[in-house]
Design a protein around this motif. Structure first.
Motif, PDB file in Angstrom:
ATOM      1  N   SER A 113      51.277  38.745 102.646  1.00 13.98           N
ATOM      2  CA  SER A 113      51.919  37.987 103.712  1.00 13.98           C
ATOM      3  C   SER A 113      51.077  37.997 104.979  1.00 13.98           C
ATOM      4  O   SER A 113      50.783  36.956 105.551  1.00 13.98           O
ATOM      5  N   CYS A 114      50.693  39.187 105.426  1.00 10.42           N
ATOM      6  CA  CYS A 114      49.939  39.275 106.678  1.00 10.42           C
ATOM      7  C   CYS A 114      48.459  39.553 106.433  1.00 10.42           C
ATOM      8  O   CYS A 114      47.640  39.316 107.303  1.00 10.42           O
ATOM      9  N   ASN A 132      46.987  42.247 106.397  1.00 11.04           N
ATOM     10  CA  ASN A 132      46.491  43.418 107.124  1.00 11.04           C
ATOM     11  C   ASN A 132      46.969  44.724 106.522  1.00 11.04           C
ATOM     12  O   ASN A 132      46.218  45.676 106.382  1.00 11.04           O
ATOM     13  N   CYS A 179      48.779  43.511 101.578  1.00  8.51           N
ATOM     14  CA  CYS A 179      49.924  42.624 101.782  1.00  8.51           C
ATOM     15  C   CYS A 179      49.484  41.167 101.681  1.00  8.51           C
ATOM     16  O   CYS A 179      48.529  40.756 102.327  1.00  8.51           O
ATOM     17  N   TYR A 216      52.606  47.201 107.662  1.00 15.42           N
ATOM     18  CA  TYR A 216      52.200  46.502 108.877  1.00 15.42           C
ATOM     19  C   TYR A 216      53.269  45.509 109.328  1.00 15.42           C
ATOM     20  O   TYR A 216      53.752  45.571 110.456  1.00 15.42           O
ATOM     21  N   CYS A 217      53.677  44.601 108.430  1.00 16.73           N
ATOM     22  CA  CYS A 217      54.634  43.570 108.826  1.00 16.73           C
ATOM     23  C   CYS A 217      56.015  43.795 108.227  1.00 16.73           C
ATOM     24  O   CYS A 217      56.966  43.111 108.576  1.00 16.73           O
ATOM     25  N   GLU A 266      57.032  43.232 105.235  1.00 16.54           N
ATOM     26  CA  GLU A 266      57.363  42.326 104.134  1.00 16.54           C
ATOM     27  C   GLU A 266      57.571  43.142 102.852  1.00 16.54           C
ATOM     28  O   GLU A 266      56.896  44.135 102.618  1.00 16.54           O
ATOM     29  N   CYS A 324      55.205  46.447 102.994  1.00 18.68           N
ATOM     30  CA  CYS A 324      54.014  46.421 103.837  1.00 18.68           C
ATOM     31  C   CYS A 324      54.218  47.328 105.048  1.00 18.68           C
ATOM     32  O   CYS A 324      55.229  47.233 105.740  1.00 18.68           O
TER      33      CYS A 324
END
Ligand SMILES: [Zn+2]
Length: 112
Positions: A26-27, A29, A24, A60-61, A63, A58
């Motif tokens: 964006s994050c 992670n 990702c 994780y976040c 996005e 994503c």
């Protein structure tokens, strides 16, 4: 609408995106996974929803990223002006005010 049957794909250095799940942006992670999402966008003063849009999401976040091809397709749809005749269905959208109206405003209950 244009239909080019022989869009030359540059063979050779094609990386399988499923195999190497991109990270990702964006994050930093999460890993991106293919999914189908819906997106809402404005066409002039109309709000329209496009469903089943392929995207990389994503884990994780949350996005969402579009691939170039998808972004181009969305642009083409937008350029087409979203004719109502081509809509698969219609939905009712709730509208909210950013600032809630004051309860003591007016106070007469006079609804015009
Ligand atoms: Zn992320």
């Amino acid at each position: 609408m244009r239909s080019s049957a022989d869009t030359a794909r540059d063979g050779g250095a094609a990386v399988d995106p499923v195999d190497a799940a991109p990270r990702c942006q964006s994050c930093g992670n999460g890993r991106l996974a293919r999914d189908r999402i819906k997106t809402a966008l404005w066409s002039g003063s109309r709000l329209v929803v496009v469903e089943d849009v392929p995207a990389l999401v994503c884990g994780y976040c949350g996005e969402q990223f579009y691939e170039d091809e998808t972004a181009m397709r969305l642009d083409m749809l937008k350029g087409g002006g979203f004719p109502s005749a081509e809509a698969t269905r219609e939905m009712v959208v709730a509208v909210f005010a950013f600032e809630a109206p004051r309860p003591d405003d007016g106070g007469g209950g006079d609804e015009r």
